[in-house]
Write an enzyme that holds these catalytic residues in place. Structure first.
Site, PDB file in Angstrom:
ATOM      1  N   ASP A 113       0.853  -1.186   0.000  1.00 15.80           N
ATOM      2  CA  ASP A 113       0.000   0.000   0.000  1.00 15.80           C
ATOM      3  C   ASP A 113       0.888   1.235   0.000  1.00 15.80           C
ATOM      4  OD1 ASP A 113      -2.087  -1.739   0.158  1.00 15.80           O
ATOM      5  OD2 ASP A 113      -2.853  -1.029   2.091  1.00 15.80           O
ATOM      6  N   HIS A 139      -6.310   2.554  -4.436  1.00 17.41           N
ATOM      7  CA  HIS A 139      -6.356   2.622  -2.969  1.00 17.41           C
ATOM      8  C   HIS A 139      -7.112   3.872  -2.505  1.00 17.41           C
ATOM      9  CE1 HIS A 139      -5.318   1.344   0.978  1.00 17.41           C
ATOM     10  NE2 HIS A 139      -4.282   2.139   1.185  1.00 17.41           N
ATOM     11  N   HIS A 181      -7.835   8.639   0.764  1.00 21.73           N
ATOM     12  CA  HIS A 181      -7.567   7.739   1.894  1.00 21.73           C
ATOM     13  C   HIS A 181      -8.560   7.944   3.047  1.00 21.73           C
ATOM     14  CE1 HIS A 181      -4.929   5.305   4.614  1.00 21.73           C
ATOM     15  NE2 HIS A 181      -4.592   4.757   3.455  1.00 21.73           N
ATOM     16  N   HIS A 234       3.778  -2.229   3.322  1.00 20.36           N
ATOM     17  CA  HIS A 234       3.658  -0.809   2.982  1.00 20.36           C
ATOM     18  C   HIS A 234       4.964  -0.337   2.349  1.00 20.36           C
ATOM     19  CE1 HIS A 234       0.523  -1.418   6.017  1.00 20.36           C
ATOM     20  NE2 HIS A 234      -0.111  -0.423   5.421  1.00 20.36           N
TER      21      HIS A 234
END
Length: 256
Positions: free
Chosen positions: A62, A113, A117, A207
């Site tokens: 991510d 994604h 956010h 990540h």
């Protein structure tokens, strides 16, 4: 033949009355229960893992904040000849377009994604569509490929999100192995968590800007490869049609 007295007949009538009443209640309740089963909406679930007979697994990164280690990650993946999936937030794409191009050029898959956010379960269907489509368009502008995988920020979702993602052409993807690299507990902690919990069909969460990613990534890859796992992008792991998702989020193919 004996003659029944009025009191006895009265008792029998009361018993018959309550028997009929009870039967009526039971039948009505069962019908209502069946009706609820038929018409209750099905709980929507994302894909956490995949049922597979082989030892394929997927690694995902991510990317929302920072780019300090992305090239190092790509170099390590090249070294071990591994292809993965990167889930990118729109503002990351806008801030690091060259990195997006590099990820794509090196043969890795890019997923959506979100744009900002957010906690997606708090958004309206229209807001969800905007988050998805604006990000997908921004990625496609650079790679010429529209993403088909979506990972909700924080793993936060509800039925509306899953349905809207599907409507807009996305499979919603979670993970069943959290590397906990975001906790910054050190290299060995990540290696242990991943290698102890991985299994065929797993989706691993990393990540791109995790503190120890340059140290733990080669160690994790070496262990996984030594254990016979084949690491593929998520789109090569999941089933695209004729599947169901069980209560744990495992995607299971439906045999034809």
């Amino acid at each position: 033949m004996t003659k029944e007295g009025p009191k006895y007949v009265g008792y029998r009538m009361i018993i018959v009355f309550f028997t009929v009443l009870l039967a009526t209640v039971v039948i009505k309740t069962n019908k209502e229960f069946d009706s609820l089963n038929v018409f209750s909406p099905t709980k929507e679930l994302p894909i956490y893992s995949v049922e597979r007979k082989d030892k394929k697994i997927a690694i995902s990164f991510d990317a929302a904040y920072g780019d300090e280690y992305t090239i190092d990650i790509l170099d390590t993946l090249d070294k071990y000849k591994v292809k993965t999936t990167f889930f990118l937030v729109k503002f990351w794409v806008e801030n690091f377009p060259n990195r997006v191009e590099e990820i794509h050029k090196r043969g890795h898959e890019i997923g959506n994604h979100s744009a900002t956010h957010p906690n997606m379960s708090r958004l309206s269907p229209e807001q969800i569509a905007e988050e998805l489509n604006s990000t997908g368009d921004e990625i496609a502008k650079i790679t010429k490929v529209k993403p088909t995988l979506f990972r909700p920020p924080f793993g936060d979702y509800n039925d509306t999100l899953i349905r809207e993602a599907k409507k807009n052409g996305y499979y919603t993807i979670q993970w069943d192995v959290d590397s906990i690299d975001w906790k910054e507990l050190g290299t060995q902690s990540v290696v242990d968590v991943v290698t102890r919990n991985v299994k065929p069909g797993s989706i691993i969460l990393f990540h791109n800007n995790a503190k120890y990613v340059r140290e733990y990534l080669p160690l994790v890859l070496e262990r996984l490869i030594a254990d016979g796992y084949e690491i593929v992008p998520i789109s090569e792991l999941i089933h695209k049609q004729d599947f169901k998702i069980d209560s744990t989020g495992k995607q299971i193919p439906i045999k034809q």
